[in-house]
Design an enzyme around this catalytic site. Structure first.
Site, PDB file in Angstrom:
ATOM      1  N   LYS A 249       0.840  -1.201   0.000  1.00 26.95           N
ATOM      2  CA  LYS A 249       0.000   0.000   0.000  1.00 26.95           C
ATOM      3  C   LYS A 249       0.873   1.248   0.000  1.00 26.95           C
ATOM      4  CE  LYS A 249      -3.785  -2.590   2.004  1.00 26.95           C
ATOM      5  NZ  LYS A 249      -4.531  -3.075   3.172  1.00 26.95           N
TER       6      LYS A 249
ATOM      7  N   GLN B 128      -5.201  -1.980   9.279  1.00 25.94           N
ATOM      8  CA  GLN B 128      -5.084  -3.301   8.648  1.00 25.94           C
ATOM      9  C   GLN B 128      -5.724  -4.360   9.544  1.00 25.94           C
ATOM     10  OE1 GLN B 128      -3.872  -3.794   5.570  1.00 25.94           O
ATOM     11  NE2 GLN B 128      -4.175  -6.005   5.653  1.00 25.94           N
TER      12      GLN B 128
ATOM     13  N   ASP C  20     -11.574   2.207   3.451  1.00 26.69           N
ATOM     14  CA  ASP C  20     -11.934   0.792   3.303  1.00 26.69           C
ATOM     15  C   ASP C  20     -13.428   0.601   3.029  1.00 26.69           C
ATOM     16  OD1 ASP C  20      -9.817  -1.095   3.574  1.00 26.69           O
ATOM     17  OD2 ASP C  20      -9.602  -0.577   5.697  1.00 26.69           O
TER      18      ASP C  20
HETATM   19  N1  GUN Z   1      -7.222  -7.223   5.587  1.00 27.04           N
HETATM   20  C1  GUN Z   1      -7.442  -7.938   4.461  1.00 27.04           C
HETATM   21  N2  GUN Z   1      -7.990  -7.179   3.508  1.00 27.04           N
HETATM   22  C2  GUN Z   1      -8.119  -5.944   4.034  1.00 27.04           C
HETATM   23  C3  GUN Z   1      -8.618  -4.717   3.519  1.00 27.04           C
HETATM   24  O1  GUN Z   1      -9.077  -4.597   2.378  1.00 27.04           O
HETATM   25  N3  GUN Z   1      -8.556  -3.659   4.369  1.00 27.04           N
HETATM   26  C4  GUN Z   1      -8.071  -3.760   5.628  1.00 27.04           C
HETATM   27  N4  GUN Z   1      -8.069  -2.662   6.386  1.00 27.04           N
HETATM   28  N5  GUN Z   1      -7.607  -4.883   6.142  1.00 27.04           N
HETATM   29  C5  GUN Z   1      -7.634  -5.970   5.336  1.00 27.04           C
END
Ligand code: GUN
Length: 300
Positions: free
Chosen positions: A57, A101, A124
């Site tokens: 990211k 996350q 998200d």
């Molecule tokens: N863990 C797995 N996929 C995601 C996601 O798309 N966003 C977040 N914040 N955590 C994740």
């Protein structure tokens, strides 16, 4: 090695490049309005897969010229401390996006954390306010992985209108928002949606009726020839680590057994290299949209 002919593969890379090009234009426009978006990612603990995603990211931000910060907190961080960090970011005008996350360590209440994020900065689309807007057909931003799948279907000219899409999995991150996007009344959705999950009876009977199967259950190579009819388009969202004799000691496989279904499928997304790159591209999209909304910039 797998036996799927190249022309059946729906690769994520060209689609994510397409999204990045579009974002480049939006970012230039923001820049001409003196806005540079900023995303802050919070990682609690040392889950190796999460570390990989968080690093990617940050790199995607760097590539696009989006500012980014990663806050790494030890696994034993208290919920109170995490909520306090989120609160600081909520009121920091220079920061437009907050991503915590998941999964979080078990002593932290995930729902409480999600609810603490300023919905305007919720890139998200996990906050209940944004989930509600999505369900009611008036979204603020779209959930990253489902939105990435919609981009892929669009890019590869795979219509969903009137089609029977079977979504396997009911997570808040993929299955539920995916079903919600597909069922919306608009030209990019209009699907007939069935959601199947771990308690579904006669799973194969249902998946065999799918024009499009979206596999998001997190079980390595679960779906085989017995689940799929000839001519199905398969979107494999699984990213499962299995032990393998490789340098890292593991390899990534999807929720679909590629070898088993290769002659049946019309098209299939590979793992890795399918849906994976799309999730981060859509996160970048959401960061740009959130920045524009917070800075009152309207794209032409
Ligand atoms: N863990 C797995 N996929 C995601 C996601 O798309 N966003 C977040 N914040 N955590 C994740």
């Amino acid at each position: 090695m797998h036996s799927v002919p190249e022309e059946k593969l729906l690769k994520g890379k060209p689609v994510s490049e397409h999204v990045y090009n579009r974002l480049g234009e939006q970012l230039s426009f923001l820049k001409s309005n003196n806005v540079t978006p900023k995303l802050t990612v919070i990682l609690v603990g040392e889950d190796p897969a999460s570390q990989v995603y968080v690093r990617r990211k940050g790199k995607a931000c760097e590539k696009l010229g989006i500012l980014s910060e990663t806050i790494t907190l030890p696994a034993e961080t208290s919920e109170e401390t995490l909520l306090a960090r989120i609160q600081e970011l909520n009121t920091d005008d220079s920061n437009h996006g907050i991503l915590v996350q998941l999964p979080l360590p078990s002593h932290i209440d995930e729902n409480r954390v999600i609810r603490a994020i300023n919905p305007a900065k919720d890139v998200d689309c996990f906050h209940p306010q944004n989930v509600g807007l999505l369900v009611s057909g008036n979204p603020y931003v779209l959930p990253c992985t489902p939105a990435g799948i919609m981009e892929m279907l669009d890019y590869y000219n795979i219509p969903t209108s009137g089609k029977h899409v079977v979504v396997a999995g009911r997570s808040n991150i993929v299955g539920k928002p995916m079903a919600n996007l597909l069922v919306q009344k608009n030209n990019r959705a209009n699907a007939t949606v069935t959601v199947v999950h771990s308690r579904t009876q006669n799973m194969a009977e249902l998946t065999k009726q799918a024009d499009i199967l979206i596999a998001a259950i997190g079980k390595p190579r679960f779906f085989t020839a017995e689940h799929i009819s000839n001519g199905t388009v398969v979107v494999d969202v699984g990213i499962n680590r299995i032990d393998a004799d490789t340098e890292k000691g593991y390899k990534l496989v999807g929720d679909v057994d590629l070898d088993s279904v290769s002659t049946l499928v019309e098209k299939i997304t590979p793992v890795p290299g399918g849906v994976g790159p799309m999730t981060i591209a859509m996160l970048m999209q959401n960061t740009v949209l959130a920045a524009a909304a917070q800075e009152n910039v309207v794209f032409p």
